[in-house]
Scaffold this motif. Sequence first.
Motif, PDB file in Angstrom:
ATOM      1  N   GLU A 113     -15.646 114.777  73.710  1.00  0.00           N
ATOM      2  CA  GLU A 113     -15.759 113.432  73.140  1.00  0.00           C
ATOM      3  C   GLU A 113     -16.627 112.537  74.013  1.00  0.00           C
ATOM      4  O   GLU A 113     -17.480 111.791  73.511  1.00  0.00           O
ATOM      5  N   GLU A 117     -20.232 110.859  72.998  1.00  0.00           N
ATOM      6  CA  GLU A 117     -20.348 109.401  72.996  1.00  0.00           C
ATOM      7  C   GLU A 117     -21.495 108.943  73.895  1.00  0.00           C
ATOM      8  O   GLU A 117     -22.260 108.033  73.542  1.00  0.00           O
ATOM      9  N   LEU A 222     -16.140 105.281  76.224  1.00  0.00           N
ATOM     10  CA  LEU A 222     -15.605 105.655  74.919  1.00  0.00           C
ATOM     11  C   LEU A 222     -15.337 104.446  74.023  1.00  0.00           C
ATOM     12  O   LEU A 222     -15.285 104.581  72.800  1.00  0.00           O
TER      13      LEU A 222
END
Length: 248
Positions: A113, A117, A222
């Motif tokens: 993730e 990102e 994030l």
Amino acid sequence: MDEVEVVVAHSERATLRVGDVFLKVDADQARVDVEVEMMALAPVPTPKVLWRRPPVLALAALPGTTLGRLGGPSTGAPAGWAAAGAAIRTLHEAPLPPRTGRAGRSIAALTAELDDECESLVTNGVLPADLVTRNRQVAEAALRPWAPAFTHGDLQIAHLFVDGDEVTGIIDWSEAGQGDALYDLATFTLGHEEHLDDVMAGYGSGIDLDVIHAWWSLRSLLAVRWLIEHGFDPFAPGCEIDVMRSRM
């Protein structure tokens, strides 16, 4: 009751204050189920559930005030920050809840993730490449094995209330569950590095500062795109972008 106050509102949920009652409107009933369950299990003060009629959850207002807000000055004395640290330690040492929370994502999932990102932030021109690269390097220290603890999962400074040196309650438990204890501590002190020592004084041993710094960078990386898409401003003074710039 003089007015209805909109505390927070975006496309996922909204929270309103009506007198001494907070009304949380959330179309995701599973998320509300988690919040109610985790509040019942948590060994720290939480708001009283007054009633629940989907999609609305009614909670009693907590006494006291927060220690400040992200992007603004801290309003609490060192004793209040230390009390917060002690309450967080009490939570982390409690028996583990039956679910994995936001702070408990696997290293592999979190790494994937984060990398996606970071690529998006640079490719779409949201942030300069050197800022993203440096903070991705700092964030690496958070991607390590950790012992599971009972974590809040979204322990922003605005979610913990104190009265003097006493914690009167912690709100917003929908991301709670088993997770990395240092994620909570980093979330709580994000943008208020000057009070980290006070929190540590109340929390006690077991805090790796490199990991705290890493979570500041990781959480900020994030969060930026989500914040922008939901009407918040991570570029405001003292917020996520300034936190990342401080790592340069």
